[in-house]
Design an enzyme around this catalytic site. Structure first.
Site, short mmCIF file in Angstrom:
data_model
loop_
_atom_site.label_atom_id
_atom_site.label_comp_id
_atom_site.label_asym_id
_atom_site.label_seq_id
_atom_site.Cartn_x
_atom_site.Cartn_y
_atom_site.Cartn_z
N ASP A 109 -1.54 34.52 36.40
CA ASP A 109 -1.94 33.18 35.71
C ASP A 109 -1.32 33.45 34.37
O ASP A 109 -1.36 34.10 33.41
CB ASP A 109 -3.40 33.26 35.37
CG ASP A 109 -4.07 32.24 34.51
OD1 ASP A 109 -3.55 31.35 33.86
OD2 ASP A 109 -5.35 32.22 34.49
N ILE A 110 -0.51 32.22 33.71
CA ILE A 110 0.31 32.25 32.60
C ILE A 110 -0.69 32.45 31.17
O ILE A 110 -0.06 32.85 30.49
CB ILE A 110 1.26 30.96 32.75
CG1 ILE A 110 2.40 31.20 31.71
CG2 ILE A 110 0.49 29.82 32.27
CD1 ILE A 110 3.58 30.08 32.07
N ASN A 150 2.09 16.62 30.07
CA ASN A 150 2.66 15.35 30.33
C ASN A 150 2.95 14.54 29.00
O ASN A 150 2.60 15.09 28.11
CB ASN A 150 1.48 14.55 31.04
CG ASN A 150 0.20 14.28 30.18
OD1 ASN A 150 0.27 14.01 29.13
ND2 ASN A 150 -0.86 14.69 30.95
N GLY A 195 -3.87 21.03 36.32
CA GLY A 195 -2.93 22.33 36.63
C GLY A 195 -2.68 23.28 35.36
O GLY A 195 -3.87 23.53 34.85
N VAL A 196 -1.47 23.76 35.37
CA VAL A 196 -1.45 24.53 34.29
C VAL A 196 -1.69 24.18 33.09
O VAL A 196 -2.23 24.71 32.06
CB VAL A 196 0.01 25.03 34.25
CG1 VAL A 196 1.36 24.08 33.88
CG2 VAL A 196 0.32 26.50 33.76
N ASP A 197 -1.36 22.73 32.88
CA ASP A 197 -1.67 22.10 31.54
C ASP A 197 -3.33 22.37 31.18
O ASP A 197 -3.47 22.41 29.85
CB ASP A 197 -1.25 20.65 31.45
CG ASP A 197 -1.33 19.89 30.22
OD1 ASP A 197 -1.48 20.57 29.31
OD2 ASP A 197 -1.10 18.68 30.31
N SER A 214 7.12 20.93 37.25
CA SER A 214 7.02 19.76 38.07
C SER A 214 6.82 20.06 39.52
O SER A 214 6.52 19.15 40.12
CB SER A 214 8.47 19.06 37.87
OG SER A 214 8.57 18.28 36.70
N THR A 215 6.52 21.21 39.95
CA THR A 215 6.24 21.55 41.51
C THR A 215 4.82 21.44 41.73
O THR A 215 4.59 21.64 42.81
CB THR A 215 6.84 22.95 41.57
OG1 THR A 215 5.91 23.92 40.92
CG2 THR A 215 8.31 23.30 41.19
N TYR A 218 3.39 16.91 40.09
CA TYR A 218 4.40 16.15 39.86
C TYR A 218 5.43 16.04 40.99
O TYR A 218 6.57 15.31 41.27
CB TYR A 218 5.47 16.37 38.66
CG TYR A 218 4.90 15.72 37.48
CD1 TYR A 218 3.64 15.16 37.52
CD2 TYR A 218 5.45 15.89 36.23
CE1 TYR A 218 2.84 14.37 36.23
CE2 TYR A 218 4.80 15.38 35.06
CZ TYR A 218 3.86 14.53 35.05
OH TYR A 218 3.05 13.99 33.87
P1 ADP Z 1 3.29 19.40 37.14
O1 ADP Z 1 2.55 18.32 36.92
O2 ADP Z 1 4.48 19.69 36.02
O3 ADP Z 1 3.69 19.47 38.58
P2 ADP Z 1 1.16 21.44 37.64
O4 ADP Z 1 0.40 22.07 36.66
O5 ADP Z 1 0.51 20.64 38.42
O6 ADP Z 1 2.51 20.51 36.66
O7 ADP Z 1 2.15 22.45 38.62
C1 ADP Z 1 3.22 23.08 38.01
C2 ADP Z 1 3.01 24.77 38.70
O8 ADP Z 1 2.11 25.50 37.78
C3 ADP Z 1 2.54 24.83 40.03
O9 ADP Z 1 3.42 25.75 40.61
C4 ADP Z 1 1.20 25.42 39.72
O10 ADP Z 1 1.00 26.12 40.96
C5 ADP Z 1 1.31 26.28 38.79
N1 ADP Z 1 0.17 26.56 37.91
C6 ADP Z 1 -1.12 26.03 38.05
N2 ADP Z 1 -1.87 26.62 37.35
C7 ADP Z 1 -1.15 27.67 36.60
C8 ADP Z 1 -1.66 28.77 35.95
N3 ADP Z 1 -2.71 28.97 35.15
N4 ADP Z 1 -0.63 29.84 35.61
C9 ADP Z 1 0.64 29.57 36.00
N5 ADP Z 1 1.18 28.66 36.95
C10 ADP Z 1 -0.07 27.55 37.32
#
Ligand code: ADP
Length: 180
Positions: A10-11, A24, A32-34, A117-118, A121
């Site tokens: 988890d980042i 975004n 998601g990660v945001d 983006s994976t 997006y």
């Molecule tokens: P985007 O809108 O750019 O596609 P997402 O957040 O939906 O962004 O996904 C981008 C990547 O981040 C995906 O591989 C997702 O599995 C990953 N992700 C989601 N949450 C976390 C986290 N807490 N730490 C690291 N990676 C994450």
């Protein structure tokens, strides 16, 4: 010399100089990660983001890390994948390049990227991972300030793809195993 690493994590838990957020264009949070970064960083982050006035696709902005172990957050806006004919790959490469440029301008030593983006997006993971690795290794050939670049994968499937592509990249540079 810079170390390139792939982690499954988890980042929001990484104690690096900067974590990159797949934001975004409003920079005001999302899923998601945001969402995870905003939740972990706390309310101060949204306040600072409001003052930035958004960000274009392919570009990046830096804020403080607030309650994260990371000192800074570099917010970049990845492209939404349509069919690959709209410059999506170049825009994704630009996200990595701009994030690294900003990190270097701030004299940062370590940075962690999610797979921009994976998720929501929809960018195909293998092409995204190859683009990420190529862009980062290309950038590092002309920049010396960064010591560690981490590709932080959330799923084990993504981790395996990055790990395979990164070891291919290292085999192309046999005298520099593990580093670029
Ligand atoms: P985007 O809108 O750019 O596609 P997402 O957040 O939906 O962004 O996904 C981008 C990547 O981040 C995906 O591989 C997702 O599995 C990953 N992700 C989601 N949450 C976390 C986290 N807490 N730490 C690291 N990676 C994450």
């Amino acid at each position: 010399m810079t170390t390139l690493k792939v982690l499954q994590a988890d980042i929001t838990t990484l104690a690096v100089d900067a974590v990159v957020n797949a934001a975004n264009s409003s920079l005001l949070g999302g899923g998601g990660v945001d969402g995870a970064i905003h939740r972990a960083a706390g309310a101060g982050l949204i306040e600072e983001c409001r003052g930035l006035g958004g960000c274009k696709t392919g570009d990046a902005r830096i804020t403080r890390g607030y309650n994260l172990p990371a000192r800074f957050i570099i917010h970049t806006v990845g492209p939404i994948w349509i069919d690959g004919s709209g410059g999506e790959q170049e825009l994704l490469a630009s996200c990595y390049r701009r994030s690294l440029e900003i990190a270097a301008e701030h004299g940062l030593n370590s940075i962690a990227f999610p797979a921009i983006s994976t998720g929501i997006y929809g960018f195909p993971i293998r092409l995204a991972a190859q683009t990420a690795i190529d862009t980062v290794t290309g950038f590092l050939r002309s920049s010396v300030s960064l010591r560690e670049v981490i590709f932080c994968c959330f799923s084990s499937g993504d981790f395996m793809i990055y790990d395979e592509l990164l070891s291919d990249a290292r085999h192309e540079m046999p005298s520099r195993r593990g580093s670029v």
